[in-house]
Design an enzyme around this catalytic site. Structure first.
Site, PDB file in Angstrom:
ATOM      1  N   HIS A  61       0.840  -1.185   0.000  1.00 42.40           N
ATOM      2  CA  HIS A  61       0.000   0.000   0.000  1.00 42.40           C
ATOM      3  C   HIS A  61       0.883   1.245   0.000  1.00 42.40           C
ATOM      4  O   HIS A  61       2.013   1.226   0.500  1.00 42.40           O
ATOM      5  CB  HIS A  61      -0.917   0.002   1.220  1.00 42.40           C
ATOM      6  CG  HIS A  61      -2.032  -0.995   1.118  1.00 42.40           C
ATOM      7  ND1 HIS A  61      -3.066  -1.071   2.025  1.00 42.40           N
ATOM      8  CD2 HIS A  61      -2.288  -1.956   0.189  1.00 42.40           C
ATOM      9  CE1 HIS A  61      -3.908  -2.026   1.677  1.00 42.40           C
ATOM     10  NE2 HIS A  61      -3.446  -2.587   0.568  1.00 42.40           N
ATOM     11  N   GLU A  63       0.863   3.873   1.705  1.00 46.24           N
ATOM     12  CA  GLU A  63       1.277   4.369   3.013  1.00 46.24           C
ATOM     13  C   GLU A  63       2.538   3.651   3.490  1.00 46.24           C
ATOM     14  O   GLU A  63       3.473   4.280   4.000  1.00 46.24           O
ATOM     15  CB  GLU A  63       0.152   4.173   4.042  1.00 46.24           C
ATOM     16  CG  GLU A  63      -1.142   4.888   3.697  1.00 46.24           C
ATOM     17  CD  GLU A  63      -2.116   4.022   2.931  1.00 46.24           C
ATOM     18  OE1 GLU A  63      -3.329   4.227   3.091  1.00 46.24           O
ATOM     19  OE2 GLU A  63      -1.668   3.131   2.180  1.00 46.24           O
ATOM     20  N   CYS A  93      -6.082   1.607   5.531  1.00 43.86           N
ATOM     21  CA  CYS A  93      -6.739   0.421   6.083  1.00 43.86           C
ATOM     22  C   CYS A  93      -6.243   0.207   7.511  1.00 43.86           C
ATOM     23  O   CYS A  93      -5.356   0.920   7.991  1.00 43.86           O
ATOM     24  CB  CYS A  93      -6.442  -0.803   5.220  1.00 43.86           C
ATOM     25  SG  CYS A  93      -4.702  -1.332   5.256  1.00 43.86           S
ATOM     26  N   CYS A  96      -2.416  -0.543   7.685  1.00 44.23           N
ATOM     27  CA  CYS A  96      -1.609   0.645   7.405  1.00 44.23           C
ATOM     28  C   CYS A  96      -1.683   1.631   8.567  1.00 44.23           C
ATOM     29  O   CYS A  96      -0.684   2.267   8.915  1.00 44.23           O
ATOM     30  CB  CYS A  96      -2.068   1.315   6.119  1.00 44.23           C
ATOM     31  SG  CYS A  96      -1.595   0.433   4.613  1.00 44.23           S
TER      32      CYS A  96
END
EC number: 3.5.4.-
Length: 229
Positions: A61, A63, A93, A96
């Site tokens: 992801h 992040e 999410c 993350c």
């Protein structure tokens, strides 16, 4: 800086501008695009200079990619105060959010502001708790409004000549619906926003279902903004 030829060709604070169509499809609050786009800027030690960059999902992801890359950059100084601003097409999410919280606990000199276009799987309790944990750790989280969309257009988008003032103006209602749901998340209330997507034809439906607890704890002006009071 206004330009009749588009953005400044050589911007030392920005590594790559995204194209207008990318910005429109990634940050449209009505779209449920799977990929996530991150636009970010970093300010070290209260200086006026800002470092900007763009990023998209890879095997991780965005992040997580940012956190891993940030600490390996040559300009990283763990003992210098740093302000980071993210403009995310999807909210983090749960996993993350946990990674971000752990990162901030290891780097107390870093301050993080997050502006999001959409809430990612907002009915999942892990994602809701993750956002609350971020806020508890000092992160500011807000839904992108007209001001943030305009700022991103001018500073991150390779806009056409003489179109500095233009940006894709999305209906305010969708923004207000996400603002309302984020408020529910922060207060620990049940979800009130439901999003349904039909494949044939491809349509997305946003509906609001309020319970007594919502009416009791949500400020009236937020309900009025969505036409629910």
């Amino acid at each position: 800086m206004s330009s009749e030829t588009g953005p400044v060709a050589v911007d030392p604070t920005l590594r790559r501008r995204i194209e207008p169509h990318e910005f429109e499809v990634f940050f449209d609050p009505r779209e449920l695009r799977k990929e996530t786009c991150l636009l970010y800027e970093i300010n070290w030690g209260g200086r006026h200079s800002v470092w900007r960059h763009t990023s998209q999902n890879t095997s991780n992801h965005v992040e997580v990619n940012f956190l891993e890359k940030f600490t390996t950059e040559r300009y990283f100084r763990p003992n210098t105060r740093c302000s980071i601003t993210w403009f995310l097409s999807w909210s983090p999410c749960g996993e993350c959010s946990r990674a971000i919280t752990e990162f901030l606990s290891r780097h107390p000199y870093v301050t993080l502001f997050i502006y999001i276009a959409r809430l990612y799987h907002h009915t999942d309790q892990r994602n809701r708790q993750g956002l609350r944990d971020l806020i508890s750790s000092g992160v500011t989280i807000q839904i992108m409004t007209e001001q943030e969309y305009c700022y991103c257009w001018r500073n991150f988008v390779n806009y056409p000549p003489s179109n500095e003032a233009y940006w894709p103006r999305y209906p305010h209602l969708w923004v207000k619906l996400y603002v309302l749901e984020l408020y529910c998340i922060i207060l620990g209330l049940p979800p009130c926003l439901k999003i349904l997507r039909r494949k044939q034809p491809q349509l997305t439906f946003f509906t609001i279902t309020l319970q007594t607890c919502h009416y009791q704890r949500i400020p009236p002006h937020l309900l009025w903004a969505t036409g629910l009071k």
